[in-house]
Scaffold this motif. Sequence first.
Motif, PDB file in Angstrom:
ATOM      1  N   ARG A 109     -23.372  14.045  -5.837  1.00 17.64           N
ATOM      2  CA  ARG A 109     -22.442  13.241  -5.046  1.00 17.64           C
ATOM      3  C   ARG A 109     -22.784  11.757  -5.149  1.00 17.64           C
ATOM      4  O   ARG A 109     -23.950  11.386  -5.225  1.00 17.64           O
ATOM      5  CB  ARG A 109     -22.491  13.650  -3.581  1.00 17.64           C
ATOM      6  N   GLY A 164     -14.203  12.264  -2.430  1.00 16.13           N
ATOM      7  CA  GLY A 164     -15.402  11.685  -1.857  1.00 16.13           C
ATOM      8  C   GLY A 164     -15.294  10.169  -1.868  1.00 16.13           C
ATOM      9  O   GLY A 164     -14.300   9.581  -2.317  1.00 16.13           O
ATOM     10  N   GLU A 184     -18.235  18.595  -6.605  1.00 21.93           N
ATOM     11  CA  GLU A 184     -19.328  19.548  -6.745  1.00 21.93           C
ATOM     12  C   GLU A 184     -18.809  20.984  -6.737  1.00 21.93           C
ATOM     13  O   GLU A 184     -19.408  21.864  -7.356  1.00 21.93           O
ATOM     14  CB  GLU A 184     -20.360  19.337  -5.644  1.00 21.93           C
ATOM     15  N   GLU A 212     -20.043  13.677 -10.044  1.00 21.77           N
ATOM     16  CA  GLU A 212     -20.119  14.870  -9.200  1.00 21.77           C
ATOM     17  C   GLU A 212     -19.629  16.105  -9.950  1.00 21.77           C
ATOM     18  O   GLU A 212     -20.199  17.190  -9.827  1.00 21.77           O
ATOM     19  CB  GLU A 212     -19.289  14.647  -7.933  1.00 21.77           C
ATOM     20  N   ASP A 264     -19.370  10.637   4.159  1.00 23.56           N
ATOM     21  CA  ASP A 264     -19.549  10.067   2.825  1.00 23.56           C
ATOM     22  C   ASP A 264     -19.703   8.549   2.875  1.00 23.56           C
ATOM     23  O   ASP A 264     -20.441   7.960   2.080  1.00 23.56           O
ATOM     24  CB  ASP A 264     -18.367  10.440   1.929  1.00 23.56           C
TER      25      ASP A 264
END
Length: 777
Positions: free
Chosen positions: A72, A55, A503, A66, A433
Motif C-alpha cells: 500500500r 487508496g 492488494e 499495490e 489511508d
Amino acid sequence: MKLPKGEADHPGLIIVQIDGLSRTQFEHAISKGNLPFLSKLIRREHFTVESFYSGVPSTTPAVQGEIFYGVRAAVPGFQFLHRASGKVMRMYEAESAAVIEDELRSRNEEPLLQDGSSYSNIYRAGASFTRYCSQDLASTEVMRRANPLKWFVLGIAYLPKLLRMAGLAALEFVIAIADAFKGLYAREKALSELLFVPARVVVCIILREAVRFRILLDIERGVPVIHGNLLGYDEQSHRRGPRSEFAHWTLKGIDRAIRDIYRAGDHSVYRDYEVIIYSDHGQEHTVPYERKHGRELHAALAEVFSSGPMAGTAVWMRRNSDLLGNTVGRFRNLVGLRPDTSAASGVPQPDSQVIVTAMGPLGHIYFPRPLTVAELEGYVTELIRVAGVPLVLRPQQDGTVQATNARGTWSLPAQADEVLGASHPFLEEVAQDLVSLCFHENAGDLVISGWNPNGQPLSFPMENGAHCGPGSEETRGFLLVPDRIRRWHHARLPATGARVRGEDLHKIVRHFLNRDGIPEEKSAEKRGGRKELSLRVMTYNIHSCVGLDRKIRPERVARVINHFDPDIVAVQEVDCHRVRSRGHDQAQLIAEHLRMSHVFHAMFEEERERYGIAIFSRYPLTTVKSGYLTEADPRLFKEARGAIWVKVATEEGRSFHFLNTHFGLGRAERLQQAEVLLGDEWLGSLPATEPVVVAGDFNSGPRSRALQGFQRRFQDVQRVLPGHVPIPTFSSAFPLLRIDHLFVSKHFTVDGIGKPVSPVARMASDHLPLFAELTLQ
C-alpha cells in the motif's frame, strides 16, 4: 517471433487498465454507447462490474505498486522528495521509477508479472518483456534496444497494422487541432494548447495502438500474464475534465482495442485467456489553483514562507502550471527528450530550501530543518488564510493527523466526515489511508490538498481534471471481472463485496496464476455462507475435452465446472490414455484441477485406451455399483452404455445416492437402458426413504418415452423451480435440445439453476453443463 508448440495446460491472464476512468464516468460512457464492447461483456459474457478503490494517494504509481507488489502507498504522490537520496521524484521519469521499484522488490519476493509482459506502466513488475514503461524510456535503454534492421523487418511484416496506426494518428491530429482552437476560444494558454496537439496524438493514439499490437503478439506467443495500461482517457480528462466530450471520445478507441485483445485471447491456439479490465482511479472535475486565485501556487507559498522561521529561505518548486496533467511530460519521455526542468529553481537543496512538490491536487512541503509545533501551526494557518489552500494535514505524535480547512481544525481518522464529507463512498478507509500517507517515509512535513467536501476541489497545476487526493470520484474506479474469478475473491476476501483495492487484485491474480498455494475452499461455511445442507450438483458431457475449436483442454473443462463451485459432478464422454486426446487420463487431470476425489467407469477398453463416464465429488463417496446397462453391438454400430452409482457422505452427517449415466443414440436402446436403470438391479432396489440424484446425458428430450419412468418417480429440476424457463444444453453453439437432465427424489428442494452460457462454456464442449442448487431436507 518464435511461436510455442502444443497447448498450455493452464490459462493465461490479460489485465487491461483504463487509466483514470471513475466508475461514475464508466457507467456514463456505457449509457451513452461509448463503450459498446464492454457493455456487451456485461450483458452477455458473465462479467460483473465492481468498485475499485484506489487508496490514497489515488495515482497510478501508488496503485500499481499495490497491485504489482502488494504494498500500500508505495509512493506519497506522483511527485515527491525522496528523503534518502535528496532527489525530487516524478514517477514517469526512468530514474524515479527504477529507484522506487528497487525498494518495492526488496519488500516482496515475487512481483506480479513474473514471466509476463508489462506495457505502458510505471513499473516493470518483474516482467520478462516490457515496453513503454517509465524505465524503458531512459535514453540508455532506448539505445540498447535500438535495432534498425529488426524494426525494418517488423515494419514490412506488419505494414497493414502500421498503416492503420498512421491513419488513426492523422485523424486524431485533425481532432486535436480542432480541440486546440476550442481551448484558445475558451482562453486557455496558447503554448500549452499547441504543445498538447502532438502530445495527444502520441500518448492517446500511437501509444494505445502500440500497446494493443504488443498484447496481440503476446497472445500468439502464449505469454502467461500480460498487463497493459491505456492512457488516452486520463490524459484528455486532465486537460478538458473527466466529463468532457473529448475525453469520452477516446473511450471509443480504447473499447475497440479491448475488443481486439479479448477476441484474440478467446481464439488463442496455445493458451486460453481470461481478461480483467479495471481503472486504477478516477478523476475529479477541478478548478486550477491559478485560475481561482489569480497567481501560481509557487508565488503564494513564497509569500507564506517569507515570514516566520523560514524567512529568507528559498522555496523550490517545479512549476508546471502551463502543463495540463502530465501528457507533455509523458510525450517528452516517449520521444526521447530529457525531462523538463526549465521551470524549476535549479537543483533542489533539501538542507537549505523549502521543497514543495504539488503535481496534482495533493502536495508535500518539506522544511530544511525541524520546526516546533507552534511554528508548524502558524504556517498551517497562513496556508489556509494567505495561500487559500483548501486542506492542510499535519501528522501528530499520537499517530493521528490534524486536518485544517476553512471551517476549522479536525482530527483524522475520528472526524473524517468533517474533512472528507459524510457521503464519501469509502469514508473510513480513505481517512485511515490519509493518516498512513502523512506518516509515509517520503511524505512532507505538511501535506496540502485541494479537496473541499462542500465545493469544487482545486488542483495545483493548470488542469481541469485531477487525481491523487482523497476525493469520492478520484478514489473510486471500476473493476470488470469474469464471474468465475469473482466467485473466488468474494468467498476468500470478504471486504471485496463492497470494493476491491490493489492488494486484493494482487491476491486475486496470484491465485488465478496458481502462485499463492491456496487450494479451492471445500467446506460449505467457507464458500460464501451457504445453507447448512445445501448441495450444488452438475451434469456435463465434456466431449473428450475437445472443444468447438478442436483444442483438447481438460483444464478448460475444469474451469467451466469450477465456475459453478459444485459439490458433485457427473461427466460423460471421458477419455483415458487415448491417442486421439494426447494420452491424457482426463478424469484424473480434471479431478486434480478441481481438487476433488473421483471414480471412473469405462464403456470402451482397448489395451490401455479407455472411454467412459466419471463422477467428481468434494465429499467422501463409496461406489455402490458400476456397469453396463446395454452391451456394445458392433453390427449396429452401438456403443456399450452404462452407469456409476455412488453413495455420498456429507460433512453434516447426511448421505444420499448419486447416479451418472449416458444413454445411447437409438430410440430402442434408450428405452432398454431406462428400463434397466429403473429396474431391480439398479434404482428399483432403493427404498423410497433414501434420497437420490440421477444425472446424465440421456440423449432424450423431456417428453420422450425413455424419460417417462424417471419423471414419474423423480423431480425434473428444470420443471419444479418456480418461474424457471428450462435451459437447453445441446449444442453449446446453438442450444436447442434439452437432453442433459438432473432428476432428484422428493427429499430435495430445488433452489436455483445455473446459467451456463459463458464464452468458455460455449467453446469447451459440444454440450453446455446443467447445474442446480439443492437443499437436502
